[in-house]
Design a protein around this motif. Structure first.
Motif, short mmCIF file in Angstrom:
data_model
loop_
_atom_site.label_atom_id
_atom_site.label_comp_id
_atom_site.label_asym_id
_atom_site.label_seq_id
_atom_site.Cartn_x
_atom_site.Cartn_y
_atom_site.Cartn_z
N GLU A 130 0.84 -1.20 0.00
CA GLU A 130 0.00 0.00 0.00
C GLU A 130 0.87 1.25 0.00
N ASN A 131 1.95 1.21 0.77
CA ASN A 131 2.88 2.34 0.82
C ASN A 131 3.50 2.58 -0.55
N GLN A 132 3.90 1.51 -1.23
CA GLN A 132 4.48 1.64 -2.57
C GLN A 132 3.46 2.22 -3.55
N HIS A 133 2.22 1.77 -3.43
CA HIS A 133 1.15 2.29 -4.28
C HIS A 133 0.97 3.79 -4.05
N LEU A 134 0.97 4.20 -2.78
CA LEU A 134 0.81 5.62 -2.46
C LEU A 134 2.00 6.44 -2.95
N LEU A 135 3.20 5.87 -2.85
CA LEU A 135 4.38 6.58 -3.37
C LEU A 135 4.28 6.75 -4.88
N ASN A 136 3.77 5.72 -5.56
CA ASN A 136 3.57 5.83 -7.01
C ASN A 136 2.55 6.92 -7.34
N LEU A 137 1.48 7.00 -6.53
CA LEU A 137 0.47 8.05 -6.76
C LEU A 137 1.08 9.43 -6.54
#
Length: 127
Positions: A56-63
């Protein structure tokens, strides 16, 4: 008589004490095994949660990275603020929700009976 006491003690009391010690040892061992199982289960669950949170953290960083790009900022500026590039024309298309005529018609149709609405639908001139 002393030998009888010793033989009674050796034959009855020592096996009973040994049995009690063995039962206590098994009970203690089972508690340790159960506690170890609980700790392993909690460790597995926490590792899964860590993995999920990292994804989830990686997804948010991508966003966040996407939101910082010029492409996204231009898209949002066009959509929300109506910005345009030099030489472009902005055309506003009214949405279906902006029409107020439908609310007046719906109040009119509420007061009429169902058969009247069907009659008007099939036989009334449209125009």
């Amino acid at each position: 008589m002393k030998s009888r006491r010793q033989s009674f003690f050796l034959q009855k009391v020592i096996p009973i004490i040994g049995f009690i010690v063995m039962v206590y040892t098994l009970f203690s061992l089972s508690k340790v095994v159960w506690r170890n199982y609980q700790i392993e289960k909690e460790t597995r669950d926490l590792k899964e949660e860590i993995e999920m949170l990292e994804e989830e953290n990686q997804h948010l960083l991508n966003l966040i990275t996407y939101f910082k790009t010029d492409v996204y900022q231009e898209k949002e500026a066009r959509k929300r603020l109506g910005y345009k590039k030099p030489g472009e024309e902005v055309i506003l298309v009214p949405s279906v929700e902006d029409k107020t005529d439908t609310s007046e018609k719906s109040e009119e149709t509420k007061s009429r009976k169902n058969w009247q609405l069907w009659w008007d639908f099939f036989f009334k001139e449209k125009g």
